[in-house]
Design a protein around this motif. Structure first.
Motif, PDB file in Angstrom:
ATOM      1  N   ARG A  33       0.837  -1.206   0.000  1.00 49.75           N
ATOM      2  CA  ARG A  33       0.000   0.000   0.000  1.00 49.75           C
ATOM      3  C   ARG A  33       0.872   1.258   0.000  1.00 49.75           C
ATOM      4  NH1 ARG A  33      -2.985  -3.054   3.783  1.00 49.75           N
ATOM      5  NH2 ARG A  33      -2.134  -1.852   5.530  1.00 49.75           N
ATOM      6  N   ARG A  34       1.958   1.212   0.749  1.00 50.26           N
ATOM      7  CA  ARG A  34       2.850   2.381   0.809  1.00 50.26           C
ATOM      8  C   ARG A  34       3.554   2.602  -0.529  1.00 50.26           C
ATOM      9  NH1 ARG A  34       5.471   1.708   6.921  1.00 50.26           N
ATOM     10  NH2 ARG A  34       3.675   2.627   8.022  1.00 50.26           N
ATOM     11  N   TYR A  35       3.970   1.517  -1.156  1.00 49.33           N
ATOM     12  CA  TYR A  35       4.553   1.639  -2.500  1.00 49.33           C
ATOM     13  C   TYR A  35       3.576   2.363  -3.432  1.00 49.33           C
ATOM     14  CZ  TYR A  35       8.497  -1.641  -1.930  1.00 49.33           C
ATOM     15  OH  TYR A  35       9.652  -2.258  -1.568  1.00 49.33           O
ATOM     16  N   ALA A  36       2.342   1.882  -3.429  1.00 52.03           N
ATOM     17  CA  ALA A  36       1.335   2.435  -4.340  1.00 52.03           C
ATOM     18  C   ALA A  36       1.095   3.914  -4.059  1.00 52.03           C
ATOM     19  CB  ALA A  36       0.030   1.650  -4.203  1.00 52.03           C
ATOM     20  N   ALA A  37       0.999   4.271  -2.781  1.00 54.29           N
ATOM     21  CA  ALA A  37       0.768   5.672  -2.421  1.00 54.29           C
ATOM     22  C   ALA A  37       1.951   6.543  -2.832  1.00 54.29           C
ATOM     23  CB  ALA A  37       0.526   5.787  -0.920  1.00 54.29           C
ATOM     24  N   PHE A  38       3.157   6.041  -2.615  1.00 54.40           N
ATOM     25  CA  PHE A  38       4.372   6.793  -2.950  1.00 54.40           C
ATOM     26  C   PHE A  38       4.446   7.044  -4.458  1.00 54.40           C
ATOM     27  CE2 PHE A  38       8.929   7.489  -3.542  1.00 54.40           C
ATOM     28  CZ  PHE A  38       9.279   8.242  -2.415  1.00 54.40           C
ATOM     29  N   VAL A  39       4.199   5.999  -5.236  1.00 51.78           N
ATOM     30  CA  VAL A  39       4.250   6.130  -6.692  1.00 51.78           C
ATOM     31  C   VAL A  39       3.166   7.080  -7.187  1.00 51.78           C
ATOM     32  CG1 VAL A  39       3.927   4.877  -8.860  1.00 51.78           C
ATOM     33  CG2 VAL A  39       5.340   3.898  -7.054  1.00 51.78           C
ATOM     34  N   SER A  40       1.989   7.035  -6.566  1.00 58.25           N
ATOM     35  CA  SER A  40       0.904   7.925  -6.956  1.00 58.25           C
ATOM     36  C   SER A  40       1.285   9.384  -6.705  1.00 58.25           C
ATOM     37  CB  SER A  40      -0.362   7.576  -6.187  1.00 58.25           C
ATOM     38  OG  SER A  40      -1.407   8.481  -6.478  1.00 58.25           O
ATOM     39  N   THR A  41       1.902   9.650  -5.563  1.00 54.50           N
ATOM     40  CA  THR A  41       2.331  11.016  -5.258  1.00 54.50           C
ATOM     41  C   THR A  41       3.421  11.474  -6.218  1.00 54.50           C
ATOM     42  OG1 THR A  41       1.775  10.765  -2.911  1.00 54.50           O
ATOM     43  CG2 THR A  41       3.312  12.528  -3.482  1.00 54.50           C
ATOM     44  N   LEU A  42       4.341  10.571  -6.554  1.00 56.23           N
ATOM     45  CA  LEU A  42       5.379  10.906  -7.527  1.00 56.23           C
ATOM     46  C   LEU A  42       4.775  11.244  -8.883  1.00 56.23           C
ATOM     47  CD1 LEU A  42       8.243   8.338  -6.858  1.00 56.23           C
ATOM     48  CD2 LEU A  42       8.263  10.792  -6.409  1.00 56.23           C
ATOM     49  N   ALA A  43       3.744  10.493  -9.264  1.00 55.00           N
ATOM     50  CA  ALA A  43       3.083  10.767 -10.537  1.00 55.00           C
ATOM     51  C   ALA A  43       2.440  12.149 -10.518  1.00 55.00           C
ATOM     52  CB  ALA A  43       2.030   9.694 -10.827  1.00 55.00           C
ATOM     53  N   GLY A  44       1.855  12.501  -9.389  1.00 52.19           N
ATOM     54  CA  GLY A  44       1.273  13.833  -9.251  1.00 52.19           C
ATOM     55  C   GLY A  44       2.334  14.913  -9.323  1.00 52.19           C
ATOM     56  N   ALA A  45       3.496  14.640  -8.732  1.00 52.99           N
ATOM     57  CA  ALA A  45       4.597  15.599  -8.784  1.00 52.99           C
ATOM     58  C   ALA A  45       5.080  15.792 -10.219  1.00 52.99           C
ATOM     59  CB  ALA A  45       5.744  15.139  -7.897  1.00 52.99           C
ATOM     60  N   ALA A  46       5.142  14.690 -10.973  1.00 55.04           N
ATOM     61  CA  ALA A  46       5.555  14.783 -12.373  1.00 55.04           C
ATOM     62  C   ALA A  46       4.557  15.618 -13.174  1.00 55.04           C
ATOM     63  CB  ALA A  46       5.676  13.382 -12.972  1.00 55.04           C
ATOM     64  N   ALA A  47       3.281  15.428 -12.869  1.00 56.30           N
ATOM     65  CA  ALA A  47       2.245  16.179 -13.576  1.00 56.30           C
ATOM     66  C   ALA A  47       2.286  17.662 -13.224  1.00 56.30           C
ATOM     67  CB  ALA A  47       0.871  15.605 -13.251  1.00 56.30           C
ATOM     68  N   ALA A  48       2.833  17.983 -12.063  1.00 50.82           N
ATOM     69  CA  ALA A  48       2.911  19.382 -11.635  1.00 50.82           C
ATOM     70  C   ALA A  48       3.874  20.187 -12.486  1.00 50.82           C
ATOM     71  CB  ALA A  48       3.315  19.459 -10.160  1.00 50.82           C
ATOM     72  N   GLY A  49       4.827  19.507 -13.128  1.00 53.39           N
ATOM     73  CA  GLY A  49       5.764  20.192 -14.010  1.00 53.39           C
ATOM     74  C   GLY A  49       6.560  21.265 -13.291  1.00 53.39           C
ATOM     75  N   ALA A 133      12.688  19.227  -9.079  1.00 54.12           N
ATOM     76  CA  ALA A 133      12.632  20.227  -8.010  1.00 54.12           C
ATOM     77  C   ALA A 133      13.743  21.264  -8.125  1.00 54.12           C
ATOM     78  CB  ALA A 133      12.708  19.539  -6.647  1.00 54.12           C
ATOM     79  N   GLY A 134      14.592  21.152  -9.142  1.00 51.86           N
ATOM     80  CA  GLY A 134      15.640  22.141  -9.344  1.00 51.86           C
ATOM     81  C   GLY A 134      16.929  21.869  -8.590  1.00 51.86           C
ATOM     82  N   THR A 135      17.159  20.612  -8.204  1.00 54.92           N
ATOM     83  CA  THR A 135      18.375  20.251  -7.481  1.00 54.92           C
ATOM     84  C   THR A 135      19.618  20.514  -8.322  1.00 54.92           C
ATOM     85  OG1 THR A 135      17.197  18.565  -6.210  1.00 54.92           O
ATOM     86  CG2 THR A 135      19.587  18.317  -6.370  1.00 54.92           C
ATOM     87  N   ARG A 136      20.695  21.008  -7.684  1.00 55.78           N
ATOM     88  CA  ARG A 136      21.998  21.155  -8.335  1.00 55.78           C
ATOM     89  C   ARG A 136      22.820  19.926  -7.998  1.00 55.78           C
ATOM     90  NH1 ARG A 136      18.760  25.567  -9.142  1.00 55.78           N
ATOM     91  NH2 ARG A 136      19.892  27.240 -10.190  1.00 55.78           N
TER      92      ARG A 136
END
Length: 300
Positions: A33-49, A133-136
């Motif tokens: 369940r945690r894997y799924a939630a983490f991946v879902s949040t990452l997908a949302g972050a990717a969509a945020a551009g 996120a703009g990491t150097r």
């Protein structure tokens, strides 16, 4: 190259990591369940551009990822940046380095530009997030790009950005860890920027734990799996009084910061703010804000 200021070595190995999580069927279901939630949040972050580089968006995503993994963020209520209404410079945040979770914990408290080793960009799951996120990224094994990195960090600080670095140069299983490398402190000196020492500590079920440590020859995937399966994991972010650069060289400034992070100075626990700050226009930028009374800036 061992002689490089970025080629830090840690004696910590996989044997330092204790407290393996349970392997029951219920534990496996929780991990899934945690894997799924983490991946879902990452997908949302990717969509945020590009919005991911905005302060509150970055903070929100980092907090969500910690929550997805069941990691509690502990502490007070303020961020890590030191408001500089007169000069407008940013803050150099320096912290001990234990885990890949460190970056998420700090970004959940203070949206900022993160300085990380280039290998992080290739990590599964987390790598794409920190890139967006703009990491150097830096090469910790070579000297050639170091002066340019210091100049870039100085420019970011002068522009009002908060910058997060891990001066130990590598991960240790707990705090205190290794000697602080001095190069990034030169950026604070060049910009006249305050330095905020921060201590990160982890616990499992309220007991100090090395379980989140990412050390030795272990893989990121194995570390991620261990964290996702853990119960009652928490990270405490403790901010120490900011250090002014005036009257210091990078050696003395690094030594004072390390003393604070390793427990030589009293700190204040700081988690992510409970609601967005209307003044945060971009990561680490705080227009004319009053100084938090319990996070004083004092001369060393």
């Amino acid at each position: 190259m061992i002689g490089s200021p970025w080629a830090a070595l840690s004696p910590c190995t996989a044997a330092c990591v204790t407290g393996e999580p349970p392997r029951s069927r219920a534990a496996r279901a929780l991990t899934a369940r945690r894997y799924a939630a983490f991946v879902s949040t990452l997908a949302g972050a990717a969509a945020a551009g590009g919005r991911l580089q905005e302060g509150e968006e970055l903070r929100r995503r980092a907090r969500a990822l910690l929550a997805d993994l069941g990691v509690s963020l502990l502490g007070g209520t303020d961020g890590l940046a030191v408001p500089e209404p007169v000069t407008g410079v940013g803050t150099l945040v320096v912290a001990n380095h234990i885990s890949w979770l460190d970056a998420l914990a700090l970004l959940a408290v203070q949206p900022a530009t993160l300085l990380a080793k280039r290998e992080v960009a290739r990590w599964p799951l987390v790598g794409p997030l920190v890139r967006r996120a703009g990491t150097r990224f830096i090469d910790r094994t070579g000297l050639r790009g170091l002066p340019e990195t210091v100049r870039e960090l100085g420019a970011l600080l002068r522009s009002g950005e908060t910058v997060i670095v891990f001066p130990e140069g590598t991960t240790w299983c707990s705090a205190p860890g290794g000697v602080f490398r001095r190069a990034t402190f030169q950026a604070a000196l060049d910009a006249g920027a305050p330095v905020r020492p921060v201590t990160l500590t982890y616990a499992s079920q309220g007991v100090p734990s090395t379980l989140p440590a990412y050390v030795g020859e272990g893989t990121f995937t194995a570390s991620f799996r261990r964290v996702a399966a853990a119960r009652g994991l928490s990270v405490l972010v403790t901010a120490h009084p900011a250090l002014r650069p005036e009257g210091h060289d990078r050696r003395s400034l690094a030594a004072l910061a390390q003393e604070a992070v390793s427990g030589g100075r009293q700190g204040v626990a700081v988690p992510a703010p409970r609601r967005p700050s209307p003044t945060t226009a971009r990561p680490g930028h705080h227009p004319a804000a009053g100084r938090p009374p319990h996070l004083p800036v004092r001369a060393p």
